[in-house]
Write an enzyme that holds these catalytic residues in place. Structure first.
Site, PDB file in Angstrom:
ATOM      1  N   LYS A  13       1.015  -1.176  -0.065  1.00  0.00           N
ATOM      2  CA  LYS A  13      -0.055   0.067  -0.133  1.00  0.00           C
ATOM      3  C   LYS A  13       0.926   1.242   0.001  1.00  0.00           C
ATOM      4  CE  LYS A  13      -2.301  -1.058   3.859  1.00  0.00           C
ATOM      5  NZ  LYS A  13      -1.520  -2.208   4.295  1.00  0.00           N
ATOM      6  N   ARG A 127      12.230  -8.064   4.103  1.00  0.00           N
ATOM      7  CA  ARG A 127      12.342  -6.831   4.488  1.00  0.00           C
ATOM      8  C   ARG A 127      13.164  -6.590   5.624  1.00  0.00           C
ATOM      9  NH1 ARG A 127       7.081  -2.839   4.653  1.00  0.00           N
ATOM     10  NH2 ARG A 127       6.774  -3.527   6.877  1.00  0.00           N
ATOM     11  N   ARG A 146      -0.117  -9.100  13.349  1.00  0.00           N
ATOM     12  CA  ARG A 146      -1.195  -8.182  12.386  1.00  0.00           C
ATOM     13  C   ARG A 146      -1.798  -9.063  11.541  1.00  0.00           C
ATOM     14  NH1 ARG A 146       3.502  -4.837   9.841  1.00  0.00           N
ATOM     15  NH2 ARG A 146       1.885  -3.007   9.860  1.00  0.00           N
TER      16      ARG A 146
END
Ligand code: AMP
Length: 195
Positions: A13, A127, A146
């Site tokens: 996003k 990441r 999450r």
């Protein structure tokens, strides 16, 4: 123009929002970025939310709504807005509808980036390796939490927006360029890319 970029954590996003900002000059409202800035500044809000964020849980709706209400009324939001990471609960979505009605605005489209959990987990591992875990919520356990929170509390919003005819789904596993093109196609379809 009011666009919601929707999707699970790590769906891309933020990357796509940055491209939309560069291309169309929309204002980017990322509640996650706003909260991280509050944490970095050591403000009262930052103090309240840091532990919640580190656990991968959601910050209380009231705090988020106060941030968004104030941000949406800033002058750079007049031309166009990309909401990234908000709304995340049904209560937030309903409050957003009320706020927009008050401001005389409306949502033009909700673009959902679809990425399966396995792909998200492998992206986050990459990441963490590449950034050395620069974000304090970038770890596999927090991401798993999450994702659970996303499935329980956020994903149901897809139906909320589908029912309103606002939902556009995009395959988020494709390259950044391909996803960007699919998003531009949605903007062309709704015919609001210019303003
Ligand atoms: P993000 O960068 O959007 O993934 O957000 C990072 C963290 O900030 C989330 O895991 C939540 O703890 C918190 N957060 C961001 N946006 C919201 C929101 N709309 N509602 C509740 N918590 C949020």
């Amino acid at each position: 123009m009011m666009l919601i970029l929707f999707g699970p954590p790590g769906a891309g996003k933020g990357t796509q929002a940055a491209r939309l900002v560069a291309r169309h000059g929309f204002a980017h409202i990322s509640t996650g970025d706003m909260l991280r800035a509050a944490v970095a500044a050591g403000s009262e809000l930052g103090r309240q939310v840091k532990a919640i964020m580190d656990r991968g849980e959601l910050v209380p709706d009231e705090l988020i709504l106060a941030l968004v209400r104030e941000r949406l009324q800033q002058p750079d939001c007049a031309r166009g807005v990309i909401l990234d990471g908000f709304p995340r609960t049904l209560a937030q979505a309903e409050a957003l509808d009320r706020l927009l009605a008050e401001l005389g605005r409306r949502i033009d489209a909700v673009i959902a980036l679809e990425v399966p959990d396995e792909v998200l987990l492998s992206r986050i591992e990459t990441r963490i390796r590449e950034t050395g875990g620069a974000r304090s919520d970038d770890n596999v356990d927090t991401l798993k939490r999450r994702l659970e929170v996303y499935h329980q509390q956020t994903r149901p919003l897809l139906d909320y927006y589908r029912r309103q005819g606002l939902l556009y789904e995009v395959d988020g596993t494709r390259t950044i360029e391909e996803v960007a093109r699919a998003i531009e196609d949605v903007l062309a379809r709704i015919g609001r890319a210019g303003g």
